[in-house]
Write a protein that holds these residues in place. Structure first.
Motif, PDB file in Angstrom:
ATOM      1  N   SER A   1       0.826  -1.208   0.000  1.00  0.00           N
ATOM      2  CA  SER A   1       0.000   0.000   0.000  1.00  0.00           C
ATOM      3  C   SER A   1       0.858   1.255   0.000  1.00  0.00           C
ATOM      4  O   SER A   1       0.512   2.246  -0.624  1.00  0.00           O
ATOM      5  N   ALA A   2       2.015   1.216   0.680  1.00  0.00           N
ATOM      6  CA  ALA A   2       2.908   2.375   0.679  1.00  0.00           C
ATOM      7  C   ALA A   2       3.468   2.609  -0.716  1.00  0.00           C
ATOM      8  O   ALA A   2       3.600   3.752  -1.160  1.00  0.00           O
ATOM      9  N   GLY A   3       3.788   1.537  -1.431  1.00  0.00           N
ATOM     10  CA  GLY A   3       4.282   1.678  -2.805  1.00  0.00           C
ATOM     11  C   GLY A   3       3.227   2.257  -3.726  1.00  0.00           C
ATOM     12  O   GLY A   3       3.525   3.101  -4.577  1.00  0.00           O
ATOM     13  N   GLU A   4       1.968   1.824  -3.563  1.00  0.00           N
ATOM     14  CA  GLU A   4       0.880   2.364  -4.382  1.00  0.00           C
ATOM     15  C   GLU A   4       0.667   3.845  -4.084  1.00  0.00           C
ATOM     16  O   GLU A   4       0.469   4.643  -4.991  1.00  0.00           O
ATOM     17  N   GLN A   5       0.709   4.226  -2.821  1.00  0.00           N
ATOM     18  CA  GLN A   5       0.542   5.629  -2.461  1.00  0.00           C
ATOM     19  C   GLN A   5       1.685   6.474  -3.018  1.00  0.00           C
ATOM     20  O   GLN A   5       1.475   7.591  -3.483  1.00  0.00           O
ATOM     21  N   SER A   6       2.884   5.928  -2.986  1.00  0.00           N
ATOM     22  CA  SER A   6       4.035   6.657  -3.518  1.00  0.00           C
ATOM     23  C   SER A   6       3.891   6.875  -5.020  1.00  0.00           C
ATOM     24  O   SER A   6       4.186   7.947  -5.536  1.00  0.00           O
ATOM     25  N   ARG A   7       3.428   5.864  -5.742  1.00  0.00           N
ATOM     26  CA  ARG A   7       3.223   6.012  -7.186  1.00  0.00           C
ATOM     27  C   ARG A   7       2.134   7.030  -7.499  1.00  0.00           C
ATOM     28  O   ARG A   7       2.227   7.775  -8.452  1.00  0.00           O
ATOM     29  N   ARG A   8       1.074   7.054  -6.676  1.00  0.00           N
ATOM     30  CA  ARG A   8       0.003   8.028  -6.901  1.00  0.00           C
ATOM     31  C   ARG A   8       0.483   9.443  -6.659  1.00  0.00           C
ATOM     32  O   ARG A   8       0.079  10.371  -7.346  1.00  0.00           O
ATOM     33  N   ARG A   9       1.335   9.617  -5.639  1.00  0.00           N
ATOM     34  CA  ARG A   9       1.822  10.955  -5.304  1.00  0.00           C
ATOM     35  C   ARG A   9       2.822  11.480  -6.317  1.00  0.00           C
ATOM     36  O   ARG A   9       2.908  12.673  -6.544  1.00  0.00           O
ATOM     37  N   ALA A  10       3.628  10.592  -6.892  1.00  0.00           N
ATOM     38  CA  ALA A  10       4.643  11.024  -7.841  1.00  0.00           C
ATOM     39  C   ALA A  10       3.985  11.286  -9.191  1.00  0.00           C
ATOM     40  O   ALA A  10       3.224  10.491  -9.699  1.00  0.00           O
ATOM     41  N   ALA A  11       4.268  12.425  -9.748  1.00  0.00           N
ATOM     42  CA  ALA A  11       3.723  12.780 -11.050  1.00  0.00           C
ATOM     43  C   ALA A  11       4.722  13.649 -11.770  1.00  0.00           C
ATOM     44  O   ALA A  11       5.667  14.166 -11.180  1.00  0.00           O
ATOM     45  N   GLY A  12       4.510  13.827 -13.025  1.00  0.00           N
ATOM     46  CA  GLY A  12       5.367  14.699 -13.811  1.00  0.00           C
ATOM     47  C   GLY A  12       4.678  16.028 -14.050  1.00  0.00           C
ATOM     48  O   GLY A  12       3.460  16.119 -14.158  1.00  0.00           O
ATOM     49  N   CYS A  13       5.465  17.073 -14.105  1.00  0.00           N
ATOM     50  CA  CYS A  13       4.942  18.410 -14.364  1.00  0.00           C
ATOM     51  C   CYS A  13       4.426  18.471 -15.798  1.00  0.00           C
ATOM     52  O   CYS A  13       5.072  17.980 -16.724  1.00  0.00           O
ATOM     53  N   ARG A  14       3.281  19.072 -15.988  1.00  0.00           N
ATOM     54  CA  ARG A  14       2.709  19.179 -17.330  1.00  0.00           C
ATOM     55  C   ARG A  14       3.461  20.178 -18.202  1.00  0.00           C
ATOM     56  O   ARG A  14       3.434  20.093 -19.412  1.00  0.00           O
ATOM     57  N   GLU A  15       4.150  21.113 -17.575  1.00  0.00           N
ATOM     58  CA  GLU A  15       4.873  22.143 -18.325  1.00  0.00           C
ATOM     59  C   GLU A  15       6.265  21.673 -18.749  1.00  0.00           C
ATOM     60  O   GLU A  15       6.619  21.743 -19.911  1.00  0.00           O
ATOM     61  N   CYS A  16       7.060  21.194 -17.769  1.00  0.00           N
ATOM     62  CA  CYS A  16       8.455  20.848 -18.080  1.00  0.00           C
ATOM     63  C   CYS A  16       8.719  19.343 -18.057  1.00  0.00           C
ATOM     64  O   CYS A  16       9.757  18.900 -18.495  1.00  0.00           O
TER      65      CYS A  16
END
Length: 97
Positions: A63-78
């Motif tokens: 569950s911690a790995g899933e939460q980490s993947r959900r939180r990590a995202a890429g910036c839409r601009e750069c």
């Protein structure tokens, strides 16, 4: 010769603890920024789910790995990988939606 030896020992006694302390501080800093520590702290702060000895470690890590993947995202601009917890991108400053 005895004076040089005493100076060498005194210099070592002054410099060695300082170098050990700097190394220890760097080690603690590296450990503090570990991804696992961040996931555990995030899980503890959320307060949901079982706690104490009843917690299954494999379920927790999954569950911690899933939460980490959900939180990590890429910036839409750069396109820089940033955490979505903040309101802005750390690299370009663009606001998240």
């Amino acid at each position: 010769m005895e004076t040089e030896f005493r100076l060498l020992v005194a210099g070592f006694c002054i410099v060695a603890p300082s170098l050990l302390f700097v190394g220890f501080v760097r080690l603690l800093d590296a450990m503090r920024e570990d991804a696992l520590v961040e996931r555990v702290l995030g899980r503890v702060d959320e307060g949901d789910g079982p706690t104490g000895t009843a917690l299954d470690p494999t379920t927790f890590l999954r569950s911690a790995g899933e939460q980490s993947r959900r939180r990590a995202a890429g910036c839409r601009e750069c396109g820089a990988p940033t955490a979505t917890d903040g309101g802005r991108c750390g690299l370009c400053g663009a606001a998240f939606r």
